[in-house]
Design a protein around this motif. Sequence first.
Motif, PDB file in Angstrom:
ATOM      1  N   ALA A  94      34.386 -33.884  97.234  1.00 20.71           N
ATOM      2  CA  ALA A  94      34.603 -32.848  96.988  1.00 20.71           C
ATOM      3  C   ALA A  94      34.158 -32.090  95.604  1.00 20.71           C
ATOM      4  O   ALA A  94      33.788 -33.066  94.734  1.00 20.71           O
ATOM      5  CB  ALA A  94      36.230 -32.838  96.686  1.00 20.71           C
ATOM      6  N   GLY A  95      34.008 -30.936  95.618  1.00 19.68           N
ATOM      7  CA  GLY A  95      33.482 -30.002  94.532  1.00 19.68           C
ATOM      8  C   GLY A  95      31.965 -30.196  94.262  1.00 19.68           C
ATOM      9  O   GLY A  95      31.484 -29.877  92.960  1.00 19.68           O
ATOM     10  N   ILE A  96      31.342 -30.244  95.245  1.00 25.20           N
ATOM     11  CA  ILE A  96      29.928 -30.239  95.265  1.00 25.20           C
ATOM     12  C   ILE A  96      29.446 -28.653  95.800  1.00 25.20           C
ATOM     13  O   ILE A  96      30.040 -28.248  96.875  1.00 25.20           O
ATOM     14  CB  ILE A  96      29.131 -31.124  96.021  1.00 25.20           C
ATOM     15  CG1 ILE A  96      29.173 -32.560  95.800  1.00 25.20           C
ATOM     16  CG2 ILE A  96      27.636 -30.960  96.318  1.00 25.20           C
ATOM     17  CD1 ILE A  96      28.760 -33.735  96.457  1.00 25.20           C
ATOM     18  N   SER A  97      28.555 -28.134  94.874  1.00 26.49           N
ATOM     19  CA  SER A  97      28.274 -27.057  95.440  1.00 26.49           C
ATOM     20  C   SER A  97      26.489 -26.910  95.608  1.00 26.49           C
ATOM     21  O   SER A  97      25.935 -27.757  95.241  1.00 26.49           O
ATOM     22  CB  SER A  97      28.518 -25.550  94.366  1.00 26.49           C
ATOM     23  OG  SER A  97      27.606 -26.051  93.040  1.00 26.49           O
ATOM     24  N   VAL A  98      25.975 -25.940  96.398  1.00 29.15           N
ATOM     25  CA  VAL A  98      24.802 -26.037  97.119  1.00 29.15           C
ATOM     26  C   VAL A  98      23.913 -24.606  96.684  1.00 29.15           C
ATOM     27  O   VAL A  98      24.402 -23.683  96.510  1.00 29.15           O
ATOM     28  CB  VAL A  98      24.974 -26.123  98.594  1.00 29.15           C
ATOM     29  CG1 VAL A  98      23.615 -26.454  99.490  1.00 29.15           C
ATOM     30  CG2 VAL A  98      25.939 -27.154  98.960  1.00 29.15           C
TER      31      VAL A  98
ATOM     32  N   GLY B 193      37.489 -26.623  97.801  1.00 33.43           N
ATOM     33  CA  GLY B 193      36.043 -27.258  97.281  1.00 33.43           C
ATOM     34  C   GLY B 193      35.608 -26.594  96.007  1.00 33.43           C
ATOM     35  O   GLY B 193      35.282 -27.062  95.002  1.00 33.43           O
ATOM     36  N   ALA B 194      35.743 -25.221  96.023  1.00 32.87           N
ATOM     37  CA  ALA B 194      35.327 -24.346  95.080  1.00 32.87           C
ATOM     38  C   ALA B 194      36.072 -24.769  93.737  1.00 32.87           C
ATOM     39  O   ALA B 194      35.547 -24.694  92.455  1.00 32.87           O
ATOM     40  CB  ALA B 194      35.456 -22.837  95.262  1.00 32.87           C
ATOM     41  N   ALA B 195      37.455 -24.856  93.992  1.00 30.63           N
ATOM     42  CA  ALA B 195      38.294 -25.155  92.713  1.00 30.63           C
ATOM     43  C   ALA B 195      37.835 -26.493  92.229  1.00 30.63           C
ATOM     44  O   ALA B 195      37.809 -26.889  91.114  1.00 30.63           O
ATOM     45  CB  ALA B 195      39.653 -25.229  93.165  1.00 30.63           C
ATOM     46  N   VAL B 196      37.840 -27.602  92.822  1.00 27.24           N
ATOM     47  CA  VAL B 196      37.299 -28.929  92.212  1.00 27.24           C
ATOM     48  C   VAL B 196      35.925 -28.787  91.741  1.00 27.24           C
ATOM     49  O   VAL B 196      35.845 -29.455  90.697  1.00 27.24           O
ATOM     50  CB  VAL B 196      37.163 -30.107  93.642  1.00 27.24           C
ATOM     51  CG1 VAL B 196      36.780 -31.349  93.198  1.00 27.24           C
ATOM     52  CG2 VAL B 196      38.606 -30.235  94.410  1.00 27.24           C
ATOM     53  N   CYS B 197      34.869 -27.893  92.381  1.00 20.89           N
ATOM     54  CA  CYS B 197      33.794 -27.602  91.534  1.00 20.89           C
ATOM     55  C   CYS B 197      34.095 -27.027  90.186  1.00 20.89           C
ATOM     56  O   CYS B 197      33.350 -27.685  89.281  1.00 20.89           O
ATOM     57  CB  CYS B 197      33.244 -26.882  92.449  1.00 20.89           C
ATOM     58  SG  CYS B 197      31.183 -26.287  91.947  1.00 20.89           S
TER      59      CYS B 197
END
Lengths: 253, 253, 253, 253, 253, 253, 253, 253
Positions: free
Chosen positions: B227-231, A239-243
């Motif tokens: 995918a790829g959401i940050s919080v 997920g961090a990489a997609v972010c």
Amino acid sequence: MLSEEVKALLEAVEKGTVTVDEALGRLRRLPVEDLGFAQLDTHRELRQGFPEAIYAEKKTPEQTVAIARRMLEATSAPVLATRVPEPTAQALLDEFPGALHNEPARLVVVRSRDSSLPALGTVAVICAGTSDLPVAEEAAGTAEALGAVVDRIVDVGVAGLHRLLAVQDRLSATRAVIVVAGMEGALASLVGGITSAPVIAVPTSIGYGSSFDGLAALLAMLNSCAAGISVTNIDNGFGAAVCAHRMLAHRPA
Amino acid sequence: MLSEEVKALLEAVEKGTVTVDEALGRLRRLPVEDLGFAQLDTHRELRQGFPEAIYAEKKTPEQTVAIARRMLEATSAPVLATRVPEPTAQALLDEFPGALHNEPARLVVVRSRDSSLPALGTVAVICAGTSDLPVAEEAAGTAEALGAVVDRIVDVGVAGLHRLLAVQDRLSATRAVIVVAGMEGALASLVGGITSAPVIAVPTSIGYGSSFDGLAALLAMLNSCAAGISVTNIDNGFGAAVCAHRMLAHRPA
Amino acid sequence: MLSEEVKALLEAVEKGTVTVDEALGRLRRLPVEDLGFAQLDTHRELRQGFPEAIYAEKKTPEQTVAIARRMLEATSAPVLATRVPEPTAQALLDEFPGALHNEPARLVVVRSRDSSLPALGTVAVICAGTSDLPVAEEAAGTAEALGAVVDRIVDVGVAGLHRLLAVQDRLSATRAVIVVAGMEGALASLVGGITSAPVIAVPTSIGYGSSFDGLAALLAMLNSCAAGISVTNIDNGFGAAVCAHRMLAHRPA
Amino acid sequence: MLSEEVKALLEAVEKGTVTVDEALGRLRRLPVEDLGFAQLDTHRELRQGFPEAIYAEKKTPEQTVAIARRMLEATSAPVLATRVPEPTAQALLDEFPGALHNEPARLVVVRSRDSSLPALGTVAVICAGTSDLPVAEEAAGTAEALGAVVDRIVDVGVAGLHRLLAVQDRLSATRAVIVVAGMEGALASLVGGITSAPVIAVPTSIGYGSSFDGLAALLAMLNSCAAGISVTNIDNGFGAAVCAHRMLAHRPA
Amino acid sequence: MLSEEVKALLEAVEKGTVTVDEALGRLRRLPVEDLGFAQLDTHRELRQGFPEAIYAEKKTPEQTVAIARRMLEATSAPVLATRVPEPTAQALLDEFPGALHNEPARLVVVRSRDSSLPALGTVAVICAGTSDLPVAEEAAGTAEALGAVVDRIVDVGVAGLHRLLAVQDRLSATRAVIVVAGMEGALASLVGGITSAPVIAVPTSIGYGSSFDGLAALLAMLNSCAAGISVTNIDNGFGAAVCAHRMLAHRPA
Amino acid sequence: MLSEEVKALLEAVEKGTVTVDEALGRLRRLPVEDLGFAQLDTHRELRQGFPEAIYAEKKTPEQTVAIARRMLEATSAPVLATRVPEPTAQALLDEFPGALHNEPARLVVVRSRDSSLPALGTVAVICAGTSDLPVAEEAAGTAEALGAVVDRIVDVGVAGLHRLLAVQDRLSATRAVIVVAGMEGALASLVGGITSAPVIAVPTSIGYGSSFDGLAALLAMLNSCAAGISVTNIDNGFGAAVCAHRMLAHRPA
Amino acid sequence: MLSEEVKALLEAVEKGTVTVDEALGRLRRLPVEDLGFAQLDTHRELRQGFPEAIYAEKKTPEQTVAIARRMLEATSAPVLATRVPEPTAQALLDEFPGALHNEPARLVVVRSRDSSLPALGTVAVICAGTSDLPVAEEAAGTAEALGAVVDRIVDVGVAGLHRLLAVQDRLSATRAVIVVAGMEGALASLVGGITSAPVIAVPTSIGYGSSFDGLAALLAMLNSCAAGISVTNIDNGFGAAVCAHRMLAHRPA
Amino acid sequence: MLSEEVKALLEAVEKGTVTVDEALGRLRRLPVEDLGFAQLDTHRELRQGFPEAIYAEKKTPEQTVAIARRMLEATSAPVLATRVPEPTAQALLDEFPGALHNEPARLVVVRSRDSSLPALGTVAVICAGTSDLPVAEEAAGTAEALGAVVDRIVDVGVAGLHRLLAVQDRLSATRAVIVVAGMEGALASLVGGITSAPVIAVPTSIGYGSSFDGLAALLAMLNSCAAGISVTNIDNGFGAAVCAHRMLAHRPA
């Protein structure tokens, strides 16, 4: 693409075999997948270049291979299998000889023939201890699969500040930094304090006792006193990489 | 900038009044703020353009005004006071006539005379209900103070999907999207599914009972299947805006 | 030690082949590991005598042996491997014939040839039940590896007060007391009430049901009504011993 | 002091009016406060120099003054009132003109006339932000009341590493370091990494949202990757100071 | 209703001034609010009869009145204000003379002139103690506002089984049962065991200590050994009534 | 059935061998299982058509077969075995040749010869990902065993809204909708927003890290902003189906 | 027994070879194990008849047998081994031919030859489902080993009230009731409501999802609205039996 | 008392106007409140002597007085009002001149004229600090209202063991011991270790930080290593007293 049914309806209107009012009524009742797809083109567009991911952990090798094959027919994006058990990895490599296997990350990347990713710039993936490496590699391998250049920085614990200060320039030379840390997760705050780059913090489940499987690191990162850090789920290197990919690849429409 | 002391030392070496070995010894003992500042220039550079923020909630008006005055002398960055009680806001406006007061966000922004922010592009701030507005405005006001153009999108609950689909294009026209939502926090997943822009999710403490003051929204956002959401932390509109600022303003060194 | 590069630069200034301003500029750009090391000498000094520890649980015997070998070349401090699986313990003993193996603690200690630890005084390690012994032994074995004399006191449950009162003098004869207890962790409060020595409380994961893997003991110890007790992570016998070592070995500079 | 009853019994034995066997029988039945006090002399000894503390928050001024007066009659140790409301502080100062009032810490210290504390050396109290000051002052004021010299170091956030490195020598010049930090509590790890002194970490309830009133800092400190740090309850500046006092004042019997 | 733009487009196709392919292209680009509304008619239909609810607790009387007025213009459904402070209730009654005020529930219901709800059958609302009454009344008042007949059953604690058995027939005579209980929430299991009606369990925050503001009742209800019970958020009487309304009013399309 | 003892008593009253007062007295003392059964007939009635369920996970094949055989003799309702290990499933199929085995759900359904369920209408079971399928199938299989027609809708993630909108009509054509989702559980809110049917939300334990084995989805569903959704325990597909069955089968008495 | 040293001291006082003041001084310094044992005789007395228990789960058969042998030499109380693995049970039966093995409870009881327990009256052990039987048997077997007569009542779920009402008299005929229940734990409230006997509630870890390994039942029992119920740790059948034993066997001194 | 309807039915059977079979049929359909009351006489009997309690905290003085008056007419048991606000206490004393007001416990006890409680023996109520006194007094006052003699023991902290040992005999002279403690709750373990009496542990919410409003004490008490301790809800002095009352007053039927 708009459905054939809509085209036929328009042709009937053109020919006069269907009145405008009748056509309006039919449009109202058309299933949403027909009109909707038109509306949601941007949505499909959005997925271009995004990885299609298979969470392989609880699937048989046959299932994972089958899903990967189907995905590759439907998309030009790379297909990623995450948390891949060893036998599944072997099955994927047998089926797709050009596939990449990142063993510590338990990640397999298969690209369709015609995929060519644009050059997107550099992402740093930094982690504190060797125990965090699998999650860091999941982030790094995913970012590479999506077209980023990755600068891996390992073994930079907060108890050895000089090692962190030594890589300050490498951090600032990137477009985004992914910080992977378990235990007390303090590395995210430190990195956030020495670079102006976007910082994506990934807590890991490394630790014991009151780390509560990553909760301690997660809470610490969410409460960082270094402003502007954002956080993903525990162990979510993918997920961090997609972010990061969203940051590197997105262009305002 | 390296300290005067180092310069004097080098001049003494040049003149021969201090030997190389003596100079080495003195360098070793120099207080870190002297050499350190040199090392940490990037650090200071990094803070250029970053807001200096005062958490004003538990300070007297006099304290907040005094801190703001001191900050404005030391930096060209805008000074933000967050969670500002009404009397403090009035005191700041009296002291700094050009200050901006964002009332719903309880935010006051004071700029030093010579601050001129570069144009950084557009950030969307989207929230579901009117109860989330204070947090959304803290994000929006902070982003504007840092040079972003903000597209505010409110009242887009997940129970009314058509309203969300109607703003899909506005989301994609931005460089980053800040999603502010309490209760079950599902809006973040939906936004993540219809745009390729970076998505920063801010859970709010809006809700009751098993929302546990924002925990439900926080966990939901961390577990988003988009995918790829940050919080960020709960109610941390300020942090989300700084996070977006890192994306917009950072240039790899 | 300051790097050769700095020395060469100073010599060039002395010779006049580099101007003071040029030298200043170069110093500014020097990688931090050069100047930083000088600054951080105290840091390295600090680690003298500290154990280098390898968390061996999830490593192969080969990996642990290799890391231990590398550490022994770099430091004169003893090298500890904690939570060592049986095969790894055997491999370490084969490689380092003089190594000590504390079986209940799953601890292996290897000393470099020239290490000679100063005599540091006595530490008491006290625990309630036999189930707490592995954690207590991890503390005791680590403390011994660092130069402490350890007075082990076991089977002193709070339900048998007379056994505790009987060892009161032994507790007071030490420089620090490590209390290891699971379940309700009350032993820490009792020990804190009958000795003026520093008390380091180690909650263990011994228990079931609402002990929640040591949470009950951890919270109890943090809330002790005996003033001046401090607490480590659950099952962290190693950390408690290092904590005691700081008390015994540290001399104000 | 042993009770009069025991003395009388011994005198009766001496006179021959009570046989040895009768005396043995009576001794067995004596209430524990008589014999026990003798046994527990060490216990009382232990408390010499320890502060007697009154948690004043929920008491009336009259109650707190009365308790303090009674304590001063019974002990030569200083009496501390913690979390003292303003009217109670005034009442204490009226009653005990020589009392010290540490306002930010809401601490009042009253010494009995004949108390003279031995010089115990220096303790550093370091905290990150101004919001942590009340807890830091509770620690500092308590430590001073117990005879320590306190080196206060404030405003040393992890986002400004150079400020921390600048005080490295001051930390190492002390006998113990108390680190007070809220939010993500990372300062404890950093301090632990740059000094060999004992480090007592005090999490504070400063923060919001997922700080959960100090839980985030508490968990982070318990999971610190800097070995040998121990932790107190949230906001427990008083306890940390007593913990340091144990280190400074305890002498093995 | 489909937008005018679509109608005009179809007429142009009919007239031959726009080709079918051009029309297809334009349809693809139409904003979703135009086509979408057509698609989402069912959605609007769905809301018919659903209450529009205003969470009035933190709004001024003026705000709540204004929102209610706007809602009544837009919908024929009743408008509910929940958790209404006393002054706001008065303001609503002044503005809408026919409004109903359920005082224990802090609920105000305003109906538009032309609203006539179909008869939907009976719902039982059962609660254990008088402390649960406000939540029970919120459920009952909402259900009535939506057209249900409500059978209120109060003071049926699990410690007095005979009172529960005495109302068994009343429970079975309803179409759905809403069980409102705090503390250990056992009433839900009991009701589920003696009726075949759908049971909606509402945990309340009534209790103290380890009830943790309703968590104990919530977990108990989720783990009921009486099969087929479903649960709402803590204190969510409004939600339970809407849940019952779905059961009573929904007709498969 | 009322006990023989009561019948005998009435006959004695009829014959005059027992007076009315004596009879009253005896009735008062009769054990509750005699009179009680009469009273609780409704209770037994209630269970008609309800599945008798065996949680087979930790039972031997022999135990499960034996319990199933006993149940089938006592009831005309179908007997369900849930979470059935493979060998137990085989044993059940051997013993009851007509039994149905739903493999992904690990569910076995055995009907007694004379059971004929009334047609009860349609229930939709909708889930987001393939990982949620076992729970969804447990719900679907149970609902079918109880007489419902089930419309299965899979692979409808919130990140692909168009797929959800495409099934809106199928949802509205049912009498109740069971939504099965792990991770952030947002699908329940979306479904609740596009249908007026009763919505039963089943959180699953699918996820990792801060999903905390389904807690994230559970809290999200309990806090849904789509009104009138109710929730079951994590992974409780069986319970959701019984909940739907109550809605479909219950007729007010 | 008071030590010889005290006797000698008294004799010296009697003879006049030691003065009263000297004797007082020596008494003060006597080690606590000497005087203390006298004081703590009641303590030893207290343990008469209490079971000595071995938590056998993580011990080898040899260890458990050895501990049991040692205990039997030291006490006349029965020795209980709890959570006994099968091979350990066999080893205990081989070593102590008269030992009792309660298989479902995994409990082995060994009595010393001369133990004869007084008749203590009846304890009811009641549980809801067959899954709770192991914990219920641990309670029942322990109570029997301590001299109680046990009335076992199983399969009394709250969903079948008539079964509970049918055993009301059996409950009231006992001196204490132990209620064992998992899931929502409501049985404890029901039992508390229909008997005036002391009720000891034992939550079990039976359940899944949000039962959180017994937390739901534990919280429910602690919050019971039936007054006067007390609770043990999750799955602690042994503790509940000892709790009942205290009620049955204790006689005020 | 059995209902008139049953009597009439029996008379009709006696007269021959109703057949036995008809009578059986009617008995089956009789509402439970008629037969049920007969069955549940034991239940009412059970409540004899139990206090009727009013949780007065959130009620008006008028409400509490009215409820108390009604209760006194219906029962001969004493009526207790718990957590009584000052004005309510005054109102109760005005209405019931003979009522007892326990101020620290905020408890008011009203007895009906003809209530005469049997002498039940002694209960000890022991607590550690003065902050725990209100809960301890709630327990003591309730126990006294129910007929127990109470031995109050206060200020017995675990940090002063000698004070605990001094009251060992007083504890053993009672029929049950109620231990009231906050913070780490260790007093319960200590008391359990020195007396064979039943021990009821009441955790209090006294503490701060990681006491989490009594959670630390609750978990500690549930995990006590002194066997046979049972626990009530946090701050539940009333419940502990009723628990003790069950032990003292219950006689097996």
